[in-house]
Design a protein around this motif. Structure first.
Motif, PDB file in Angstrom:
ATOM      1  N   THR A 103     122.615  64.513  18.986  1.00  0.00           N
ATOM      2  CA  THR A 103     122.895  63.155  18.543  1.00  0.00           C
ATOM      3  C   THR A 103     122.930  63.063  17.022  1.00  0.00           C
ATOM      4  O   THR A 103     121.919  63.277  16.365  1.00  0.00           O
ATOM      5  N   PRO A 104     124.097  62.694  16.462  1.00  0.00           N
ATOM      6  CA  PRO A 104     124.153  62.451  15.021  1.00  0.00           C
ATOM      7  C   PRO A 104     123.633  61.036  14.729  1.00  0.00           C
ATOM      8  O   PRO A 104     124.057  60.068  15.367  1.00  0.00           O
ATOM      9  N   ILE A 105     122.691  60.937  13.806  1.00  0.00           N
ATOM     10  CA  ILE A 105     122.104  59.639  13.465  1.00  0.00           C
ATOM     11  C   ILE A 105     122.393  59.354  11.995  1.00  0.00           C
ATOM     12  O   ILE A 105     122.053  60.146  11.115  1.00  0.00           O
ATOM     13  N   LEU A 106     123.005  58.199  11.774  1.00  0.00           N
ATOM     14  CA  LEU A 106     123.340  57.749  10.427  1.00  0.00           C
ATOM     15  C   LEU A 106     122.238  56.814   9.943  1.00  0.00           C
ATOM     16  O   LEU A 106     121.948  55.816  10.598  1.00  0.00           O
ATOM     17  N   VAL A 107     121.618  57.166   8.821  1.00  0.00           N
ATOM     18  CA  VAL A 107     120.568  56.336   8.231  1.00  0.00           C
ATOM     19  C   VAL A 107     121.106  55.744   6.937  1.00  0.00           C
ATOM     20  O   VAL A 107     121.634  56.467   6.099  1.00  0.00           O
ATOM     21  N   LEU A 108     120.977  54.409   6.819  1.00  0.00           N
ATOM     22  CA  LEU A 108     121.538  53.689   5.681  1.00  0.00           C
ATOM     23  C   LEU A 108     120.456  52.904   4.968  1.00  0.00           C
ATOM     24  O   LEU A 108     119.564  52.355   5.611  1.00  0.00           O
ATOM     25  N   ASN A 109     120.546  52.857   3.651  1.00  0.00           N
ATOM     26  CA  ASN A 109     119.610  52.090   2.840  1.00  0.00           C
ATOM     27  C   ASN A 109     120.327  50.841   2.342  1.00  0.00           C
ATOM     28  O   ASN A 109     121.220  50.917   1.502  1.00  0.00           O
ATOM     29  N   GLY A 128     116.915  48.647   0.038  1.00  0.00           N
ATOM     30  CA  GLY A 128     115.537  49.050   0.291  1.00  0.00           C
ATOM     31  C   GLY A 128     115.122  48.984   1.747  1.00  0.00           C
ATOM     32  O   GLY A 128     114.075  49.515   2.111  1.00  0.00           O
ATOM     33  N   ASP A 129     115.906  48.336   2.596  1.00  0.00           N
ATOM     34  CA  ASP A 129     115.638  48.312   4.035  1.00  0.00           C
ATOM     35  C   ASP A 129     116.442  49.426   4.687  1.00  0.00           C
ATOM     36  O   ASP A 129     117.642  49.568   4.430  1.00  0.00           O
ATOM     37  N   LEU A 130     115.783  50.204   5.540  1.00  0.00           N
ATOM     38  CA  LEU A 130     116.434  51.344   6.179  1.00  0.00           C
ATOM     39  C   LEU A 130     116.843  51.007   7.600  1.00  0.00           C
ATOM     40  O   LEU A 130     116.074  50.392   8.351  1.00  0.00           O
ATOM     41  N   TYR A 131     118.047  51.444   7.971  1.00  0.00           N
ATOM     42  CA  TYR A 131     118.583  51.225   9.313  1.00  0.00           C
ATOM     43  C   TYR A 131     119.147  52.543   9.818  1.00  0.00           C
ATOM     44  O   TYR A 131     119.693  53.329   9.039  1.00  0.00           O
ATOM     45  N   ALA A 132     119.028  52.769  11.127  1.00  0.00           N
ATOM     46  CA  ALA A 132     119.552  53.992  11.726  1.00  0.00           C
ATOM     47  C   ALA A 132     120.396  53.633  12.943  1.00  0.00           C
ATOM     48  O   ALA A 132     120.024  52.780  13.746  1.00  0.00           O
ATOM     49  N   VAL A 186     127.073  49.504  18.255  1.00  0.00           N
ATOM     50  CA  VAL A 186     126.697  50.893  18.013  1.00  0.00           C
ATOM     51  C   VAL A 186     125.219  51.027  18.392  1.00  0.00           C
ATOM     52  O   VAL A 186     124.414  50.126  18.136  1.00  0.00           O
ATOM     53  N   VAL A 187     124.860  52.149  18.999  1.00  0.00           N
ATOM     54  CA  VAL A 187     123.471  52.407  19.379  1.00  0.00           C
ATOM     55  C   VAL A 187     122.616  52.494  18.128  1.00  0.00           C
ATOM     56  O   VAL A 187     122.974  53.181  17.166  1.00  0.00           O
ATOM     57  N   ARG A 188     121.482  51.797  18.148  1.00  0.00           N
ATOM     58  CA  ARG A 188     120.561  51.824  17.004  1.00  0.00           C
ATOM     59  C   ARG A 188     119.336  52.660  17.344  1.00  0.00           C
ATOM     60  O   ARG A 188     118.956  52.782  18.500  1.00  0.00           O
ATOM     61  N   PHE A 189     118.700  53.179  16.302  1.00  0.00           N
ATOM     62  CA  PHE A 189     117.518  54.017  16.468  1.00  0.00           C
ATOM     63  C   PHE A 189     116.424  53.574  15.505  1.00  0.00           C
ATOM     64  O   PHE A 189     116.708  52.957  14.476  1.00  0.00           O
ATOM     65  N   PRO A 190     115.176  53.922  15.809  1.00  0.00           N
ATOM     66  CA  PRO A 190     114.089  53.585  14.886  1.00  0.00           C
ATOM     67  C   PRO A 190     114.145  54.470  13.641  1.00  0.00           C
ATOM     68  O   PRO A 190     114.668  55.587  13.682  1.00  0.00           O
ATOM     69  N   VAL A 191     113.622  53.933  12.566  1.00  0.00           N
ATOM     70  CA  VAL A 191     113.525  54.684  11.319  1.00  0.00           C
ATOM     71  C   VAL A 191     112.192  54.319  10.683  1.00  0.00           C
ATOM     72  O   VAL A 191     111.725  53.184  10.804  1.00  0.00           O
ATOM     73  N   GLN A 192     111.545  55.301  10.070  1.00  0.00           N
ATOM     74  CA  GLN A 192     110.262  55.049   9.420  1.00  0.00           C
ATOM     75  C   GLN A 192     110.148  55.913   8.170  1.00  0.00           C
ATOM     76  O   GLN A 192     110.841  56.909   8.034  1.00  0.00           O
ATOM     77  N   VAL A 193     109.272  55.470   7.279  1.00  0.00           N
ATOM     78  CA  VAL A 193     108.963  56.236   6.077  1.00  0.00           C
ATOM     79  C   VAL A 193     107.515  56.682   6.182  1.00  0.00           C
ATOM     80  O   VAL A 193     106.618  55.862   6.392  1.00  0.00           O
ATOM     81  N   VAL A 194     107.290  57.988   6.072  1.00  0.00           N
ATOM     82  CA  VAL A 194     105.949  58.561   6.144  1.00  0.00           C
ATOM     83  C   VAL A 194     105.820  59.591   5.029  1.00  0.00           C
ATOM     84  O   VAL A 194     106.638  60.511   4.931  1.00  0.00           O
ATOM     85  N   ASP A 195     104.800  59.424   4.202  1.00  0.00           N
ATOM     86  CA  ASP A 195     104.513  60.380   3.124  1.00  0.00           C
ATOM     87  C   ASP A 195     105.737  60.695   2.264  1.00  0.00           C
ATOM     88  O   ASP A 195     106.021  61.856   1.964  1.00  0.00           O
TER      89      ASP A 195
END
Length: 111
Positions: free
Chosen positions: A30-36, A39-43, A92-101
């Motif tokens: 699965t290719p996942i596109l992450v966009l900023n 400052g808000d991130l979406y996948a 389009v199918v969306r996915f979770p995104v998170q920022v860690v460390d």
């Protein structure tokens, strides 16, 4: 891309994904596109829902939070994946995104 034990895939360091930028990560097949967006991130899946074509090849409009498929001109709202114009009618199918460390992570959570 590396994955942790909980199934999340590392996309990049937060400093490598500035507002108005996008990156593609792979979770298995699965290719996942992450966009900023300011400052808000979406996948979302890196596939147009109208035609199986990479959304990442298209233009990301940070001002309007949209991405346009270069194949037939379908536009999507990156915040919820909904199509904004024909020829796309399905989101389009969306996915979770998170920022860690200091890193951006995502995953295909469809099971």
């Amino acid at each position: 891309m590396a994955a942790d034990v909980h199934g999340w895939v590392r996309v990049c360091a937060t400093a490598e994904l500035l507002p108005g930028e996008m990156r593609v990560a792979w979770d298995g097949d699965t290719p996942i596109l992450v966009l900023n967006h300011d400052g808000d991130l979406y996948a979302m899946e890196d596939r147009c829902s109208h035609e199986d074509f990479e959304l990442s090849a298209g233009a990301f409009d940070n001002e309007h939070a949209t991405i346009e498929c270069v194949l037939h001109g379908a536009k999507f709202d990156i915040r919820d994946g909904r199509p904004l114009c024909p020829p796309a009618y399905e989101p389009v199918v969306r996915f979770p995104v998170q920022v860690v460390d200091g890193a951006v992570w995502t995953r295909d959570d469809r099971g």
